[in-house]
Motif scaffolding. Structure first.
Motif, PDB file in Angstrom:
ATOM      1  N   GLY A  81       0.858  -1.165   0.000  1.00 10.97           N
ATOM      2  CA  GLY A  81       0.000   0.000   0.000  1.00 10.97           C
ATOM      3  C   GLY A  81       0.899   1.221   0.000  1.00 10.97           C
ATOM      4  O   GLY A  81       2.117   1.108  -0.055  1.00 10.97           O
ATOM      5  N   TYR A  82       0.305   2.370   0.072  1.00 12.68           N
ATOM      6  CA  TYR A  82       1.075   3.601   0.041  1.00 12.68           C
ATOM      7  C   TYR A  82       0.193   4.711   0.561  1.00 12.68           C
ATOM      8  O   TYR A  82      -1.025   4.587   0.612  1.00 12.68           O
ATOM      9  CB  TYR A  82       1.536   3.924  -1.382  1.00 12.68           C
ATOM     10  N   LEU A  83       0.836   5.779   0.977  1.00 14.20           N
ATOM     11  CA  LEU A  83       0.097   6.972   1.364  1.00 14.20           C
ATOM     12  C   LEU A  83       0.082   7.914   0.172  1.00 14.20           C
ATOM     13  O   LEU A  83       0.907   7.797  -0.731  1.00 14.20           O
ATOM     14  CB  LEU A  83       0.750   7.632   2.576  1.00 14.20           C
ATOM     15  N   GLU A  99      -2.915   2.536 -10.336  1.00 13.41           N
ATOM     16  CA  GLU A  99      -1.962   2.910 -11.381  1.00 13.41           C
ATOM     17  C   GLU A  99      -1.844   4.425 -11.512  1.00 13.41           C
ATOM     18  O   GLU A  99      -0.753   4.957 -11.664  1.00 13.41           O
ATOM     19  CB  GLU A  99      -2.364   2.294 -12.720  1.00 13.41           C
ATOM     20  N   LYS A 100      -2.974   5.120 -11.454  1.00 12.11           N
ATOM     21  CA  LYS A 100      -2.957   6.580 -11.580  1.00 12.11           C
ATOM     22  C   LYS A 100      -2.296   7.233 -10.369  1.00 12.11           C
ATOM     23  O   LYS A 100      -1.528   8.175 -10.498  1.00 12.11           O
ATOM     24  CB  LYS A 100      -4.377   7.115 -11.764  1.00 12.11           C
ATOM     25  N   ILE A 101      -2.608   6.735  -9.175  1.00 16.98           N
ATOM     26  CA  ILE A 101      -2.042   7.323  -7.966  1.00 16.98           C
ATOM     27  C   ILE A 101      -0.533   7.095  -7.917  1.00 16.98           C
ATOM     28  O   ILE A 101       0.236   8.020  -7.643  1.00 16.98           O
ATOM     29  CB  ILE A 101      -2.718   6.756  -6.705  1.00 16.98           C
ATOM     30  N   ILE A 102      -0.092   5.887  -8.180  1.00 15.92           N
ATOM     31  CA  ILE A 102       1.340   5.595  -8.141  1.00 15.92           C
ATOM     32  C   ILE A 102       2.071   6.399  -9.198  1.00 15.92           C
ATOM     33  O   ILE A 102       3.164   6.917  -8.968  1.00 15.92           O
ATOM     34  CB  ILE A 102       1.598   4.080  -8.267  1.00 15.92           C
ATOM     35  N   SER A 103       1.477   6.552 -10.363  1.00 22.22           N
ATOM     36  CA  SER A 103       2.083   7.376 -11.411  1.00 22.22           C
ATOM     37  C   SER A 103       2.222   8.825 -10.940  1.00 22.22           C
ATOM     38  O   SER A 103       3.269   9.456 -11.135  1.00 22.22           O
ATOM     39  CB  SER A 103       1.238   7.298 -12.684  1.00 22.22           C
ATOM     40  N   ALA A 104       1.174   9.367 -10.309  1.00 21.10           N
ATOM     41  CA  ALA A 104       1.222  10.745  -9.810  1.00 21.10           C
ATOM     42  C   ALA A 104       2.262  10.895  -8.706  1.00 21.10           C
ATOM     43  O   ALA A 104       3.018  11.879  -8.677  1.00 21.10           O
ATOM     44  CB  ALA A 104      -0.148  11.173  -9.308  1.00 21.10           C
ATOM     45  N   LEU A 105       2.339   9.919  -7.799  1.00 21.68           N
ATOM     46  CA  LEU A 105       3.341   9.966  -6.728  1.00 21.68           C
ATOM     47  C   LEU A 105       4.753   9.915  -7.301  1.00 21.68           C
ATOM     48  O   LEU A 105       5.644  10.639  -6.855  1.00 21.68           O
ATOM     49  CB  LEU A 105       3.138   8.805  -5.751  1.00 21.68           C
TER      50      LEU A 105
END
Length: 134
Positions: A66-68, A105-111
């Motif tokens: 997971g991730y914040l 995928e979108k969140i990890i790309s943005a991070l």
């Protein structure tokens, strides 16, 4: 999910230790768990927010399940395993697990883009920011 993750590894005879908030783990107990994990190997199961306050220099691989939504907090958690090159001179691999074709995928790309932008900005020479009067 921590109990389920622990059970999975125990069923496969892989030792586990856990570090997370709310389980009554004081500083002395945290040190004992890290010491057992360092001696026995296996998996250290932890939460990202708890992973901002100690080091695991013997680790070589980290899986982030997971991730914040704040890349700085994720990086703090990543730093638990590669702080001191004298203790951990080898490369450390960190893998973020994501569900394909999902919002992840979108969140990890943005991070990742945010982290890259900050890295690029912080590594530019000061002359890049100073404009000479024409």
């Amino acid at each position: 999910p921590i109990p389920w993750i622990e059970e999975f590894f125990r069923l496969h005879k892989i030792p586990t230790e856990r570090l997370h908030g709310g389980d009554g783990c004081d500083v002395d107990e945290m040190a004992r768990r890290i010491d057992r994990w360092t001696k026995n190997g296996g998996c250290m199961i932890q939460t990202i927010q708890f992973a901002e306050s100690y080091e695991l220099p013997a680790a070589r691989i980290m899986y982030m399940l997971g991730y914040l939504h704040n890349h700085e907090q994720n990086m703090q958690a990543e730093d638990r395993i590669h702080r001191d090159i004298r203790v951990t001179p080898h490369p450390v691999d960190i893998y973020y697990v994501k569900a394909l074709r999902s919002y992840d995928e979108k969140i990890i790309s943005a991070l990742s883009e945010e982290a890259d932008n900050i890295h690029n900005l912080m590594h530019k020479p000061m002359s890049y920011f100073i404009q000479e009067d024409a």
